[in-house]
Design a protein around this motif. Sequence first.
Motif, PDB file in Angstrom:
ATOM      1  N   ASN A  82      41.205  32.717  44.748  1.00 28.76           N
ATOM      2  CA  ASN A  82      41.941  31.335  44.251  1.00 28.76           C
ATOM      3  C   ASN A  82      41.611  30.366  44.910  1.00 28.76           C
ATOM      4  O   ASN A  82      42.086  29.142  44.287  1.00 28.76           O
ATOM      5  CB  ASN A  82      43.419  31.961  44.595  1.00 28.76           C
ATOM      6  CG  ASN A  82      43.859  32.029  46.101  1.00 28.76           C
ATOM      7  OD1 ASN A  82      42.917  31.755  46.821  1.00 28.76           O
ATOM      8  ND2 ASN A  82      44.905  32.276  46.340  1.00 28.76           N
ATOM      9  N   GLY A  87      45.347  35.587  42.392  1.00 25.92           N
ATOM     10  CA  GLY A  87      46.550  35.291  42.981  1.00 25.92           C
ATOM     11  C   GLY A  87      46.299  35.214  44.509  1.00 25.92           C
ATOM     12  O   GLY A  87      46.793  34.642  45.412  1.00 25.92           O
ATOM     13  N   ASP A  88      45.263  36.033  44.874  1.00 27.85           N
ATOM     14  CA  ASP A  88      44.682  35.847  46.258  1.00 27.85           C
ATOM     15  C   ASP A  88      43.409  35.297  46.294  1.00 27.85           C
ATOM     16  O   ASP A  88      42.656  34.984  45.427  1.00 27.85           O
ATOM     17  CB  ASP A  88      44.870  37.329  46.817  1.00 27.85           C
ATOM     18  CG  ASP A  88      43.960  38.345  46.277  1.00 27.85           C
ATOM     19  OD1 ASP A  88      42.993  38.013  45.573  1.00 27.85           O
ATOM     20  OD2 ASP A  88      44.376  39.738  46.255  1.00 27.85           O
ATOM     21  N   ASP A  89      42.853  35.368  47.478  1.00 23.65           N
ATOM     22  CA  ASP A  89      41.344  34.903  47.959  1.00 23.65           C
ATOM     23  C   ASP A  89      40.512  35.892  48.026  1.00 23.65           C
ATOM     24  O   ASP A  89      39.375  35.242  48.748  1.00 23.65           O
ATOM     25  CB  ASP A  89      41.495  33.846  49.275  1.00 23.65           C
ATOM     26  CG  ASP A  89      42.181  34.750  50.381  1.00 23.65           C
ATOM     27  OD1 ASP A  89      42.297  35.827  50.314  1.00 23.65           O
ATOM     28  OD2 ASP A  89      42.366  33.971  51.276  1.00 23.65           O
TER      29      ASP A  89
END
Length: 607
Positions: free
Chosen positions: A260, A268-270
């Motif tokens: 992200n 939604g996340d990295d």
Amino acid sequence: MPTDRVVSPARHSGEIGDEQEEALLTGRHVDRKGQSGRGRGFFSRWKNSIIITWAAIATIIILVFGVLYVRSHPEDDKPAHGAPNAPNSPNAPNTPKAPPKNTKKRNLIFMVSDGMGPASLSLTRSFRQFTENLPINDTLTLDRHFVGSSRTRSSNSLVTDSAAGATAFSCGLKSYNGAISILPDGNPCGTVLEAAKAAGYMTGLVVTTSITDATPACFNSHVNMRWEQDRIAEQQIGDHPLGRVTDLMFGGGLCHFMPNTSFGSCRGDDRDLIKEARKAGWQFAHNMGGFKYLRRGNFVKFPILGLWAPADIPYDIDRNEDEYPSLAAMAETAITALELETRTSDKGFFLMIEGSRIDHAGHGNDPAAQVREVRAYDKAFEVVLKKIDQMETETIVISTSDHETGGLSTARQLHETYPDYLWYPSVLANASHSSEYMAKLLADFPEPGKMKITEYIKDELLPLQKITDADDEEIARLVKAKTDGLSSAYVWADMISRRAQIGWSTHGHSAVDVNIYAYPPEAAKKLWGNHENTEIGEFLRNYLDVDVEDITKKLRQGGTHAKWMGKELSEILEEKEKSMGVGGKTGEVTVAGLDSYHGVHKRACMH
Ligand SMILES: *[C@@H]1O[C@H](CO)[C@@H](O)[C@H](O)[C@H]1NC(C)=O
Ligand SMILES: *[C@@H]1O[C@H](CO)[C@@H](O)[C@H](O)[C@H]1NC(C)=O
Ligand SMILES: *[C@@H]1O[C@H](CO)[C@@H](O)[C@H](O)[C@H]1NC(C)=O
Ligand SMILES: [Zn+2]
């Protein structure tokens, strides 16, 4: 489509690029073919074509005997519809009680034309006859391989979605709309792809939408609801209870694999799944240069992840040949690569190929885009047939749809007066872009004034579709969409549909039966006639002779599956009900039973 471009993730090390090409070309790819890649001269190719011709003749002979063999094959335990079992057919082994297990090497190519109903075929057949000036008895390649039809309802609706539809194919079981190879009881079901991998087959998925979309996802992942695409992407690269189950993935959907923190990501996340995939040994390619490097499948190193677009690959009508591969080119590349890789193996491959965006054109009620999508799918089918005829290994292709989309009708009454019997393919031929593309052009037009917008529509946009008789109301609808900041795609699609006298009953799916195609047809005898979609799933596993139940057991071991299936089903259904009133009645959402009419004949609902 310029808008579909994303910042190139070229910073990811190890993607297939020109600088690595030379080194890789002299690597083990060459060894596998036993000849030098670039040095393949005219003579050796010529020699190959003789070999291929002989192989084709041999294949035909094998297939003729194969027909007799298939009739007495142990998988015929359950009698085919309308065709009694034939245990005493001439070639049956002499041990009727315990016929030998199938040890024959086989390949299975399963094609899905997402959202393509029978009307799409009529539409495209007539369109092609018109544009290519062909006789009225000219047909699509698919038409010549029709074997039956499929009933498509899901466990909780007469109108399925692609997730429940693909679960019927992958698991051979009915489930609820939205289910990615999860059953109505909340438990995962093993898929034919997972079972094929476990049995030693090579496996692949080729699509024109996001690889994390419902149809491909159902073959190599398990989540409670289809929109959990981040979880799907993780499972697809091997963060899966069974480890990595897929050897080849071609399609779009790059954005779900990017952290992200990077531009163009939709995660939604990295988590950086490209990096994770590379670490786990995946080859990664993301542009036309990378695709061309694969040399039509002759230089593929497995496992390979080819994501050619951030989300969808553009519609064929809009597609730039230099920027994105066609479905046919992806299919050919995948088949050649899988064939080479399994050359010395005693197991073949399982490949799913989806014409994903026939469905999107249906949702958009866009007949100009749809005829080109169906045509592209038909071309891919043609390529598959050609490859099958060339292959030494027994190979079958089954092609079907998960459902129909749009309630497409090849006639439309526009006035109170009784209509003429006709529709106009010339209107579709005159449109040079999809409604999605036209809407994007209008949305991107920088001038805000109504006058300027109107001028732009009249002078620049309408000529692209060769619409010469747009009325004030239509122009006003386009201007309003622009000034309201909304998409004008439905307006563009409606302008084309009305002029062509093509009808649509919904922007969603419909319950009409869809067609089944097969080649060689004799090997798909069990799918002749009308079938439940789950029977197609049963056919797939039986053809490959793989143990899907064993995979189901493994997936459920220790109840650990809840961790990777995403949110709890009950939680999801609650959310879903709140967001779109699923089932209509408040407080009652079901994954197994049908809803009934409750006095709402005009209800707004999201798609
Ligand atoms: C189509 O019709 C023409 C005659 O009009 C005939 O020559 C041709 O063989 C037919 N083709 C097929 C595929 O039936
Ligand atoms: C990116 O993901 C991390 C978790 O991995 C999260 O904490 C963060 O809020 C996310 N950032 C954005 C902008 O969504
Ligand atoms: C299609 O375009 C041609 C050439 O511009 C035009 O003559 C014809 O009338 C158009 N047909 C329709 C149905 O709009
Ligand atoms: Zn759909």
